[in-house]
Design a protein around this motif. Structure first.
Motif, PDB file in Angstrom:
ATOM      1  N   ALA A 185       0.829  -1.203   0.000  1.00  0.00           N
ATOM      2  CA  ALA A 185       0.000   0.000   0.000  1.00  0.00           C
ATOM      3  C   ALA A 185       0.863   1.253   0.000  1.00  0.00           C
ATOM      4  N   GLN A 186       1.948   1.252   0.794  1.00  0.00           N
ATOM      5  CA  GLN A 186       2.819   2.429   0.861  1.00  0.00           C
ATOM      6  C   GLN A 186       3.536   2.657  -0.466  1.00  0.00           C
ATOM      7  N   SER A 187       3.998   1.575  -1.086  1.00  0.00           N
ATOM      8  CA  SER A 187       4.695   1.692  -2.369  1.00  0.00           C
ATOM      9  C   SER A 187       3.774   2.259  -3.435  1.00  0.00           C
ATOM     10  N   LEU A 188       2.553   1.740  -3.513  1.00  0.00           N
ATOM     11  CA  LEU A 188       1.608   2.189  -4.526  1.00  0.00           C
ATOM     12  C   LEU A 188       1.114   3.611  -4.247  1.00  0.00           C
ATOM     13  N   LYS A 189       1.056   3.971  -2.966  1.00  0.00           N
ATOM     14  CA  LYS A 189       0.588   5.303  -2.596  1.00  0.00           C
ATOM     15  C   LYS A 189       1.478   6.387  -3.165  1.00  0.00           C
ATOM     16  N   GLU A 190       2.772   6.088  -3.310  1.00  0.00           N
ATOM     17  CA  GLU A 190       3.709   7.061  -3.858  1.00  0.00           C
ATOM     18  C   GLU A 190       3.348   7.477  -5.289  1.00  0.00           C
ATOM     19  N   LEU A 191       2.571   6.625  -5.981  1.00  0.00           N
ATOM     20  CA  LEU A 191       2.175   6.964  -7.351  1.00  0.00           C
ATOM     21  C   LEU A 191       1.326   8.233  -7.393  1.00  0.00           C
ATOM     22  N   ASN A 192       0.598   8.492  -6.326  1.00  0.00           N
ATOM     23  CA  ASN A 192      -0.289   9.659  -6.305  1.00  0.00           C
ATOM     24  C   ASN A 192       0.457  10.958  -6.055  1.00  0.00           C
ATOM     25  N   THR A 193       1.761  10.848  -5.738  1.00  0.00           N
ATOM     26  CA  THR A 193       2.550  12.062  -5.500  1.00  0.00           C
ATOM     27  C   THR A 193       3.779  12.144  -6.390  1.00  0.00           C
ATOM     28  N   ALA A 194       4.140  11.041  -7.046  1.00  0.00           N
ATOM     29  CA  ALA A 194       5.362  11.029  -7.867  1.00  0.00           C
ATOM     30  C   ALA A 194       5.182  11.894  -9.104  1.00  0.00           C
ATOM     31  N   ALA A 195       6.161  12.771  -9.359  1.00  0.00           N
ATOM     32  CA  ALA A 195       6.112  13.645 -10.535  1.00  0.00           C
ATOM     33  C   ALA A 195       6.101  12.804 -11.801  1.00  0.00           C
ATOM     34  N   GLY A 196       5.271  13.180 -12.736  1.00  0.00           N
ATOM     35  CA  GLY A 196       5.209  12.482 -14.015  1.00  0.00           C
ATOM     36  C   GLY A 196       4.254  11.314 -14.024  1.00  0.00           C
ATOM     37  N   THR A 197       4.025  10.692 -12.860  1.00  0.00           N
ATOM     38  CA  THR A 197       3.153   9.523 -12.806  1.00  0.00           C
ATOM     39  C   THR A 197       1.776   9.857 -12.271  1.00  0.00           C
ATOM     40  N   LYS A 198       1.707  10.801 -11.335  1.00  0.00           N
ATOM     41  CA  LYS A 198       0.421  11.096 -10.699  1.00  0.00           C
ATOM     42  C   LYS A 198      -0.621  11.587 -11.692  1.00  0.00           C
ATOM     43  N   ASP A 199      -0.161  12.175 -12.813  1.00  0.00           N
ATOM     44  CA  ASP A 199      -1.106  12.650 -13.820  1.00  0.00           C
ATOM     45  C   ASP A 199      -1.368  11.626 -14.917  1.00  0.00           C
ATOM     46  N   MET A 200      -0.775  10.450 -14.777  1.00  0.00           N
ATOM     47  CA  MET A 200      -0.887   9.447 -15.832  1.00  0.00           C
ATOM     48  C   MET A 200      -1.583   8.170 -15.376  1.00  0.00           C
ATOM     49  N   ILE A 201      -1.511   7.891 -14.076  1.00  0.00           N
ATOM     50  CA  ILE A 201      -2.085   6.643 -13.568  1.00  0.00           C
ATOM     51  C   ILE A 201      -3.001   6.972 -12.395  1.00  0.00           C
ATOM     52  N   PHE A 202      -4.223   6.452 -12.444  1.00  0.00           N
ATOM     53  CA  PHE A 202      -5.114   6.598 -11.310  1.00  0.00           C
ATOM     54  C   PHE A 202      -4.946   5.403 -10.388  1.00  0.00           C
ATOM     55  N   TYR A 203      -4.675   5.709  -9.116  1.00  0.00           N
ATOM     56  CA  TYR A 203      -4.587   4.651  -8.114  1.00  0.00           C
ATOM     57  C   TYR A 203      -5.481   5.026  -6.936  1.00  0.00           C
ATOM     58  N   GLY A 204      -6.545   4.264  -6.735  1.00  0.00           N
ATOM     59  CA  GLY A 204      -7.396   4.457  -5.566  1.00  0.00           C
ATOM     60  C   GLY A 204      -6.791   3.719  -4.396  1.00  0.00           C
ATOM     61  N   GLU A 205      -6.496   4.428  -3.309  1.00  0.00           N
ATOM     62  CA  GLU A 205      -5.744   3.832  -2.210  1.00  0.00           C
ATOM     63  C   GLU A 205      -6.527   2.760  -1.460  1.00  0.00           C
ATOM     64  N   ASP A 206      -7.857   2.830  -1.453  1.00  0.00           N
ATOM     65  CA  ASP A 206      -8.641   1.785  -0.799  1.00  0.00           C
ATOM     66  C   ASP A 206      -8.582   0.503  -1.617  1.00  0.00           C
ATOM     67  N   PRO A 207      -8.312  -0.630  -0.993  1.00  0.00           N
ATOM     68  CA  PRO A 207      -8.294  -1.892  -1.749  1.00  0.00           C
ATOM     69  C   PRO A 207      -9.678  -2.193  -2.317  1.00  0.00           C
ATOM     70  N   ILE A 208      -9.691  -2.819  -3.480  1.00  0.00           N
ATOM     71  CA  ILE A 208     -10.982  -3.071  -4.120  1.00  0.00           C
ATOM     72  C   ILE A 208     -11.775  -4.155  -3.401  1.00  0.00           C
ATOM     73  N   ASP A 209     -11.129  -4.891  -2.505  1.00  0.00           N
ATOM     74  CA  ASP A 209     -11.886  -5.820  -1.656  1.00  0.00           C
ATOM     75  C   ASP A 209     -12.978  -5.063  -0.902  1.00  0.00           C
ATOM     76  N   ASN A 210     -12.599  -3.860  -0.410  1.00  0.00           N
ATOM     77  CA  ASN A 210     -13.546  -3.057   0.367  1.00  0.00           C
ATOM     78  C   ASN A 210     -14.723  -2.604  -0.494  1.00  0.00           C
ATOM     79  N   LYS A 211     -14.454  -2.291  -1.779  1.00  0.00           N
ATOM     80  CA  LYS A 211     -15.534  -1.851  -2.662  1.00  0.00           C
ATOM     81  C   LYS A 211     -16.544  -2.975  -2.883  1.00  0.00           C
TER      82      LYS A 211
END
Length: 421
Positions: A360-386
């Protein structure tokens, strides 16, 4: 009247066929000429101001496709009304009884004789003229619900702005997809409580092919929810994609195992999902480049790229540092950018199953990493919860999956969305 030849065709009860053999200068041709000049003459002048005011006001916001569709429906209504009233009105105006018209009845088209009869017909007693029957009212066209109208309008705007660079989207194809998606998304929205303002955005998925890249590593067996959630997510996405646009291509690829391109039937999908195995040691970085990015880049170079949504389902980390992963995806973007600026080509959605804190911590960085945050959508809640939030109901989960990319349409990756075709 000399050039009008009308006949009846004997057909089963309940079916009526009326036709005419037209040479030139028929009664309908005469009527259409008179109607045309009447509409363009003094009759039009009486309503010109109202028509022009409505055209330049409320109608000015419509696209050419919407206006053409409305005019076609209106013309059909007017034509039905004119034709249903034609004989009764003309009979009343001329004082001629409809029953006075004699027409040869034939059993087979093309075998009627128009020669005079050799026998003298019995005289017919003169009947008292009857008043013309009242024409039956033409049923009104069902009114399109406002939500569907608004969805169709926004889909047309999206297509006009973003899809001009894709030759496979002709005007007719866009209209077909738009009409179908605008209608079908309403059912998904009703079951899944998609907010009204998000419905048109979710419907945009109708223009995309879907490619699923799922984690088939052994770690997927470490929690009981991971594999069922992965399978249900793939089923939900398939149902959403095919509901919005049955012609969408839907492909499934595992990290290290099988690949299935363009799954076309639900039975095929069920077989693929049932046969899934989870026993490799792979992570996302290598398979993403080899099975997704490289083939899409090749398709772009060969001018065969379709707008595509790539959904990555994994329980683990990226298999590399966030900067390295970002560089890999940025390089892919540059490849697309170099090939004639292909428009909104690829959308990435990264979905996490399970509750691994390090992942979760590794993937969370995608939402703040320059160049990636505007290219990949990552919802931090696991889809199990959905899935759990809708009680495991797959039909409701369809809407959850369909609306997730739509809710973030402004922020997530539409690679090349600012390109000029």
């Amino acid at each position: 009247m000399d050039n009008l030849l009308t006949f009846n065709l004997r057909v089963p009860v309940g079916v009526q066929v009326v036709s005419h053999l037209i040479s030139e200068n028929t009664i309908m041709e005469q009527f259409l000429l008179i109607l045309s000049s009447t509409l363009g003459g003094c009759k039009y002048e009486r309503y010109r101001k109202e028509i022009e005011s409505f055209t330049n006001g409320p109608l000015s916001g419509l696209s050419r496709f919407e206006l053409q569709g409305a005019l076609t429906l209106f013309a059909g209504k007017v034509a039905d009304q004119i034709l249903s009233d034609f004989v009764p009105e003309l009979a009343a105006l001329t004082g001629k009884n409809i029953q006075d018209v004699s027409m040869p009845v034939i059993d087979n088209v093309g075998k009627v004789s128009t020669a005079p009869s050799e026998t003298t017909p019995e005289p017919v007693p003169e009947s008292v003229p009857e008043s013309a029957p009242e024409p039956e009212p033409v049923p009104a066209e069902p009114e399109t619900p406002p939500a569907e109208v608004e969805t169709k309008k926004q889909l047309n705007e999206f297509a006009t702005k973003n899809l001009a660079g894709f030759p496979q989207f002709s005007e007719d194809k866009i209209q077909e997809i738009t009409s179908q998606a605008a209608t079908n998304i309403q059912g998904i929205a009703a079951k899944s409580n998609i907010p009204a303002e998000e419905i048109p955005k979710a419907a945009q998925l109708a223009f995309y092919d879907f490619t699923i890249l799922y984690d088939d590593s052994g770690s997927m067996t470490s929690e009981t929810s991971r594999i069922p959630t992965t399978k249900d997510t793939i089923k939900g996405l398939y149902k959403a994609a095919k509901t919005l646009n049955p012609d969408n291509k839907f492909s499934i690829r595992s990290f290290e195992g099988s690949e299935f391109d363009n799954v076309t039937t639900e039975n095929d999908l069920i077989g693929i999902v049932s046969d899934m195995t989870f026993e490799t040691g792979a992570n996302v970085a290598g398979p993403l480049k080899r099975k997704i990015l490289d083939p899409l880049a090749t398709a772009a170079i060969e001018k065969k790229l379709n707008p595509t949504i790539v959904v990555i389902i994994t329980d683990g980390d990226l298999g590399s540092s966030v900067p390295e992963f970002s560089a890999q995806v940025n390089n892919f973007k540059s490849q697309l950018n170099s090939v004639n600026k292909t428009g909104p080509a690829v959308l990435f959605c990264l979905c996490r199953v399970g509750n691994d804190d390090s992942a979760a911590q590794s993937l969370k960085e995608l939402n703040t990493a320059a160049g990636t945050k505007d290219m990949i959508f990552y919802g931090e809640d696991p889809i199990d919860n959905k899935l759990q939030s809708v009680g495991g109901n797959i039909d409701t989960y369809v809407g959850v999956q369909a609306s997730s990319p739509g809710q973030f349409q402004e922020e997530i990756a539409l690679i090349g969305s600012h390109y000029e075709p």
